[in-house]
Design a protein around this motif. Structure first.
Motif, mmCIF file in Angstrom:
data_model
loop_
_atom_site.group_PDB
_atom_site.id
_atom_site.type_symbol
_atom_site.label_atom_id
_atom_site.label_comp_id
_atom_site.label_asym_id
_atom_site.label_seq_id
_atom_site.Cartn_x
_atom_site.Cartn_y
_atom_site.Cartn_z
ATOM 1 N N THR A 152 0.844 -1.204 0.000
ATOM 2 C CA THR A 152 0.000 0.000 0.000
ATOM 3 C C THR A 152 0.879 1.253 0.000
ATOM 4 O O THR A 152 0.628 2.204 -0.745
ATOM 5 C CB THR A 152 -0.933 -0.006 1.224
ATOM 6 N N PHE A 153 1.930 1.243 0.815
ATOM 7 C CA PHE A 153 2.830 2.401 0.839
ATOM 8 C C PHE A 153 3.688 2.485 -0.416
ATOM 9 O O PHE A 153 4.146 3.568 -0.774
ATOM 10 C CB PHE A 153 3.673 2.410 2.114
ATOM 11 N N LYS A 156 1.640 4.604 -2.426
ATOM 12 C CA LYS A 156 1.683 5.976 -1.895
ATOM 13 C C LYS A 156 3.037 6.654 -2.123
ATOM 14 O O LYS A 156 3.138 7.872 -2.085
ATOM 15 C CB LYS A 156 1.359 5.974 -0.401
ATOM 16 N N SER A 157 4.097 5.867 -2.360
ATOM 17 C CA SER A 157 5.423 6.441 -2.555
ATOM 18 C C SER A 157 5.581 7.127 -3.911
ATOM 19 O O SER A 157 6.545 7.864 -4.113
ATOM 20 C CB SER A 157 6.504 5.358 -2.422
ATOM 21 N N LYS A 160 8.328 10.048 -2.924
ATOM 22 C CA LYS A 160 7.934 10.599 -1.622
ATOM 23 C C LYS A 160 8.671 9.822 -0.535
ATOM 24 O O LYS A 160 8.517 8.605 -0.409
ATOM 25 C CB LYS A 160 6.427 10.526 -1.447
ATOM 26 N N PRO A 176 6.545 7.757 2.680
ATOM 27 C CA PRO A 176 5.933 6.480 2.274
ATOM 28 C C PRO A 176 6.960 5.451 1.808
ATOM 29 O O PRO A 176 6.785 4.251 2.048
ATOM 30 C CB PRO A 176 4.995 6.876 1.128
ATOM 31 N N PHE A 181 -7.891 2.986 -3.068
ATOM 32 C CA PHE A 181 -7.455 3.692 -4.272
ATOM 33 C C PHE A 181 -8.528 3.767 -5.361
ATOM 34 O O PHE A 181 -8.269 4.248 -6.460
ATOM 35 C CB PHE A 181 -6.174 3.040 -4.824
#
Length: 114
Positions: A23-24, A27-28, A33, A36, A83
């Protein structure tokens, strides 16, 4: 506590850390990022640690099938819920087959340790 209970608990934690890490990963934004990306890396490290602990009792093929299979199914659910991704009929059928495989492994295989 029995070794089997501890091993399957470790496998459960490995699965939870794997789906959290995945999941991260989303998000990264392809590692652009920092926070994340760091969380993703830590989650994957924890996942492999707990998978290794489970392998002390659970056979490799069984543990990996459960880790990978349940990880795929739960990650797909997160994709839909978090998402807003959609799954078509073939995707749902494939996920159903994965779930069926994990159920067959656990209910009928003498390779698992219960």
């Amino acid at each position: 506590m029995s070794p089997s209970f501890i091993a399957y608990s470790a496998l459960g934690l490995a699965i939870l850390f794997e789906i959290t890490g995945t999941t991260f990963l989303m998000k990264s934004v392809q590692f652009t990022k920092l926070i994340p990306t760091v969380i993703m890396g830590l989650c994957y490290l924890c996942s492999f640690f707990f998978l290794a602990q489970a392998l002390k009792v659970v056979p490799l093929g069984i543990a990996y099938a459960m880790w990978g299979g349940l990880g795929i199914v739960l990650t797909a659910i997160i994709g839909v819920v978090v998402f807003r991704q959609s799954l078509d009929v073939p995707a749902l059928a494939g996920i159903g087959l994965i779930v069926s495989g994990v159920v067959v492994l656990n209910l009928f295989s003498h390779s698992t340790t219960h």
